[in-house]
Design an enzyme around this catalytic site. Sequence first.
Site, PDB file in Angstrom:
ATOM      1  N   LYS A 492       0.836  -1.202   0.000  1.00 56.61           N
ATOM      2  CA  LYS A 492       0.000   0.000   0.000  1.00 56.61           C
ATOM      3  C   LYS A 492       0.870   1.250   0.000  1.00 56.61           C
ATOM      4  O   LYS A 492       2.059   1.188   0.331  1.00 56.61           O
ATOM      5  CB  LYS A 492      -0.914  -0.013   1.232  1.00 56.61           C
ATOM      6  CG  LYS A 492      -0.145  -0.075   2.539  1.00 56.61           C
ATOM      7  CD  LYS A 492      -1.048  -0.448   3.705  1.00 56.61           C
ATOM      8  CE  LYS A 492      -0.249  -0.452   4.994  1.00 56.61           C
ATOM      9  NZ  LYS A 492      -0.932  -1.175   6.054  1.00 56.61           N
ATOM     10  N   ARG A 590     -10.605  -0.087  14.270  1.00 58.30           N
ATOM     11  CA  ARG A 590     -10.454   0.721  13.067  1.00 58.30           C
ATOM     12  C   ARG A 590     -11.498   0.251  12.053  1.00 58.30           C
ATOM     13  O   ARG A 590     -12.469   0.929  11.811  1.00 58.30           O
ATOM     14  CB  ARG A 590      -9.028   0.588  12.534  1.00 58.30           C
ATOM     15  CG  ARG A 590      -8.669   1.528  11.424  1.00 58.30           C
ATOM     16  CD  ARG A 590      -7.188   1.520  11.096  1.00 58.30           C
ATOM     17  NE  ARG A 590      -6.731   0.265  10.472  1.00 58.30           N
ATOM     18  CZ  ARG A 590      -5.487   0.071  10.026  1.00 58.30           C
ATOM     19  NH1 ARG A 590      -4.568   1.032  10.173  1.00 58.30           N
ATOM     20  NH2 ARG A 590      -5.144  -1.061   9.469  1.00 58.30           N
ATOM     21  N   TYR A 718      15.890  31.622   6.096  1.00 53.08           N
ATOM     22  CA  TYR A 718      14.716  32.369   6.566  1.00 53.08           C
ATOM     23  C   TYR A 718      14.779  32.584   8.068  1.00 53.08           C
ATOM     24  O   TYR A 718      15.129  31.664   8.818  1.00 53.08           O
ATOM     25  CB  TYR A 718      13.437  31.581   6.269  1.00 53.08           C
ATOM     26  CG  TYR A 718      13.014  31.595   4.821  1.00 53.08           C
ATOM     27  CD1 TYR A 718      12.765  32.793   4.155  1.00 53.08           C
ATOM     28  CD2 TYR A 718      12.847  30.395   4.138  1.00 53.08           C
ATOM     29  CE1 TYR A 718      12.358  32.781   2.828  1.00 53.08           C
ATOM     30  CE2 TYR A 718      12.434  30.379   2.814  1.00 53.08           C
ATOM     31  CZ  TYR A 718      12.194  31.583   2.162  1.00 53.08           C
ATOM     32  OH  TYR A 718      11.794  31.568   0.861  1.00 53.08           O
ATOM     33  N   MET A 767      11.214  25.314   1.447  1.00 55.46           N
ATOM     34  CA  MET A 767      10.298  24.442   0.718  1.00 55.46           C
ATOM     35  C   MET A 767      11.067  23.470  -0.175  1.00 55.46           C
ATOM     36  O   MET A 767      10.770  22.278  -0.223  1.00 55.46           O
ATOM     37  CB  MET A 767       9.329  25.275  -0.128  1.00 55.46           C
ATOM     38  CG  MET A 767       8.262  24.428  -0.810  1.00 55.46           C
ATOM     39  SD  MET A 767       7.220  25.364  -1.920  1.00 55.46           S
ATOM     40  CE  MET A 767       6.327  26.421  -0.806  1.00 55.46           C
TER      41      MET A 767
HETATM   42  C1  LIG Z   1      -0.183  -1.975   6.881  1.00 52.57           C
HETATM   43  C2  LIG Z   1      -0.792  -3.197   7.345  1.00 52.57           C
HETATM   44  C3  LIG Z   1      -0.006  -4.335   7.621  1.00 52.57           C
HETATM   45  C4  LIG Z   1       1.485  -4.323   7.633  1.00 52.57           C
HETATM   46  O1  LIG Z   1       1.953  -3.721   8.834  1.00 52.57           O
HETATM   47  P1  LIG Z   1       3.506  -3.583   9.159  1.00 52.57           P
HETATM   48  O2  LIG Z   1       3.562  -3.102  10.544  1.00 52.57           O
HETATM   49  O3  LIG Z   1       4.048  -2.600   8.188  1.00 52.57           O
HETATM   50  O4  LIG Z   1       4.073  -4.925   8.978  1.00 52.57           O
HETATM   51  C5  LIG Z   1      -0.680  -5.512   7.907  1.00 52.57           C
HETATM   52  N1  LIG Z   1      -2.028  -5.566   7.957  1.00 52.57           N
HETATM   53  C6  LIG Z   1      -2.797  -4.484   7.729  1.00 52.57           C
HETATM   54  C7  LIG Z   1      -4.270  -4.621   7.823  1.00 52.57           C
HETATM   55  C8  LIG Z   1      -2.217  -3.260   7.429  1.00 52.57           C
HETATM   56  O5  LIG Z   1      -2.978  -2.189   7.231  1.00 52.57           O
END
Ligand SMILES: *Cc1c(COP(=O)(O)O)cnc(C)c1O
Length: 823
Positions: A492, A590, A718, A767
């Site tokens: 992801k 969640r 800055y 920036m």
């Molecule tokens: C991102 C995620 C993982 C992986 O987690 P890590 O701590 O990066 O290994 C596993 N399961 C779900 C549902 C996630 O959202």
Amino acid sequence: MPINLKSLIQILHAKWIGGNSDINIDHISIDSRSLQNGPKTLFFALSGPNNNAHDYIPDLIEKGVHNFVVTQVPEKYTQRANYIVVENSLTALQAIAGYYRSHFSFPIIGLTGSNGKTIVKEWLNFLLSPDHNIIRSPKSYNSQVGVPLSVIAINEKHNLGIFEAGISTVSEMDKLEKIIKPTIGLLTNIGSAHDEGFLNLVQKIDEKLLLFKETPVIIYQKTDVVHSCLTQFAAEYMLDSRKLFSWSFTDKHADVLVSTKETHNENTLIEYKYKNEKSQFTIPFQDDASIENAVSCLMVLLYLKYDSVTIENRMHLLYPVEMRLEVKNGINNCSIIDDSYSSDFQSLKIALDFLESQHKFKKKTVILSDILQSGFTNDELYSKVAQLIESNKITRVIGIGSTISSFKDKFTNCVTFPNTAEFITHYESLDFENETILIKGARSFQFEEIVALLEEKTHETILEINLNAIGHNLNFFKSKINPTTKMMVMVKAYSYGNGGLEIAKLLEHHKVDYLGVAFADEGISLKNGGIKLPIMVLNPETTTFSAIIQHQLEPEIYSLKGLNAFLKIAKEKKLHHFPIHIKLDTGMHRLGFEDNTLDELIATLKGNTNVEVKSVLSHLATSDEEKHFDFVLSQIDLFEKLSSKLLAALDINPIRHILNTSGISNFPQAQYNMVRLGIGLYGVSNDPAEQKYLENVSTLKSIISQVRTIPANDSVGYGRRFMAEKETKIATIPIGYADGIARLWGNGVGFVTIKNQKARIVGNICMDMLMVDVSAIECKEGDDVIIFGESPTVIEMAQELRTIPYEILTSISQRVKRVFFRQ
Ligand SMILES: *Cc1c(COP(=O)(O)O)cnc(C)c1O
């Protein structure tokens, strides 16, 4: 030299399962991906702790490979191919290489040491090639697998070999010695670092020297410790008739005494005294490592009785060695693989394999110069090259040079140019577009000009991603789970900021079982890029359900509302057993079905054939924090209870999974049938002990735009937040908070690395730029800067910035180009 299977079987004392074994093979392979595998290939099925090439045998048989070296014959395929059955495939490969080597009696230079091996090997090849047909190990093929493969590439036409041997622990060198059997030993820089795998420096040197047990001459830099190791070694292996041939900057008793003078134009003048005669040469480098490497080469030339004029003439042409194959973004949406410094047959094979592993575009072009030393006649050589190009399904060949031009007819779809300049004049008419281009040429053709021409012009900041390191980290986590446990890898957010498609391709090759993305569009772009692995979408929005179905993505369903919406579409589209994943909430709070919605979930799914529950999962909230481990256990308990109820009520047996990276490390008992690896793949662990075993994947790099010196009491940036207490040298780097560098990292909190030294960030981060104090560092405009990578690590940065490595990695803006490489 063709290798006959019948004789191999004898040498290996192996069992043969197959037809007539009187077969000649002309290609040895360990890489199942290679398109070069064919009927004349002997495939060695190597198996490591977590990767077993036996799994690829059915695929390879499909592709026309008949002959395998295996430890176990795959049951269903006994009749379909020939098998040499051995106890250990790697040992067999090494034994064959050693046997093969014994047929050749020309000089072989064996190189080992801690640093500089590959560069010295490449330079020696360059310096000696006008007078020899050289076979050398390609790239840094110096391992237990790389060395035998390199040696097996020797043919009758070669008359000098250069092979490097790298080891990481005791007892490895013995095996390499039997394969290389060097006649000239060269020990390059040994380094003082304490290497893992060795007790101390002396043990490290002693082990490396084992390469030279029967070598008539050993070349080395005479330092106290190396010299004393060598003296003992010589006594132990009765080397009296042999020669130790040493050099030194300081020791007058060394055979060659060396001194250096820096000159202008980034050159160094090296003076040396040998047999009471003083001579000199210049090299186009000034750093210590290059000087030592050049002297190592000098020693070999002196031993081979080269005169000082030839040495001088060749040394000043030494060039920087590109150690790795790199993928760059090209013009018109092309991908460029830059291998512009060498053009021997062996490295062409490797580059073509790498090109194939990219398979980003169907269309593949190879730009190839004349191949200089090959050992074959030109007719033989270009026939072999044409065959290789054809087996790799290359769309077109662009040949540059007079020799390749005269063999143009051997290639299908080939254009040629007499030289690089002609190509450059005409390249626009070649319409480079949406293709992968391998640029491969001998040094003298100056293909770097072609790379510059075809490369997309970007700003100087890049995020480099080490594909080898990703493979290493994946294997590390595979080794932590049971062989039958499946692996989903989370890609992801653009693979945690590192780049989506390239990493997904690599994971597909490594045969992970599943990919996970957060949103549908991420999955769609992977599918459009050709990814065949199943992909789970963690957070599918109802509006994307149609697209999900169309692209064969697999939604995670976490609520009754989502389930009903999906079932409605599934019914309309008359889907059959479309895979879905059920998320349970066990404490993360969640996403997910809670205990009190389970009955309704069961009732809704019961009897439905439009969808199939492919897996049931939950997510841990605190698998990385010891003080909350009780909570993790309660989550695992609840998952067991809820998922069991679901499985029983629906009478199904889907995959179950709950562990993320730190879950894999800390709760191995809860692997169920699959784990979900995330941050660990990208080289980050929450556990310092485990961190040591992971390799750094991402390096954020930039360059110095400008250097200036400001007087005391002047300010930088800055708000004048940095006030110089004394005269201060300041370098400006073109990366800022818009690229994802937190502003909190400025004002003396953070640092960058320049020439292996820390440079503090001074003043506010802007920036698009930041400024660092380089008073203590010799540096200039254009020098490389590391923002994070080996130092500082993202872990150090995260600690200082009170965040987590995840945030730092995923914050790097998309305007920073990602560059992928393999060592
Ligand atoms: C991102 C995620 C993982 C992986 O987690 P890590 O701590 O990066 O290994 C596993 N399961 C779900 C549902 C996630 O959202």
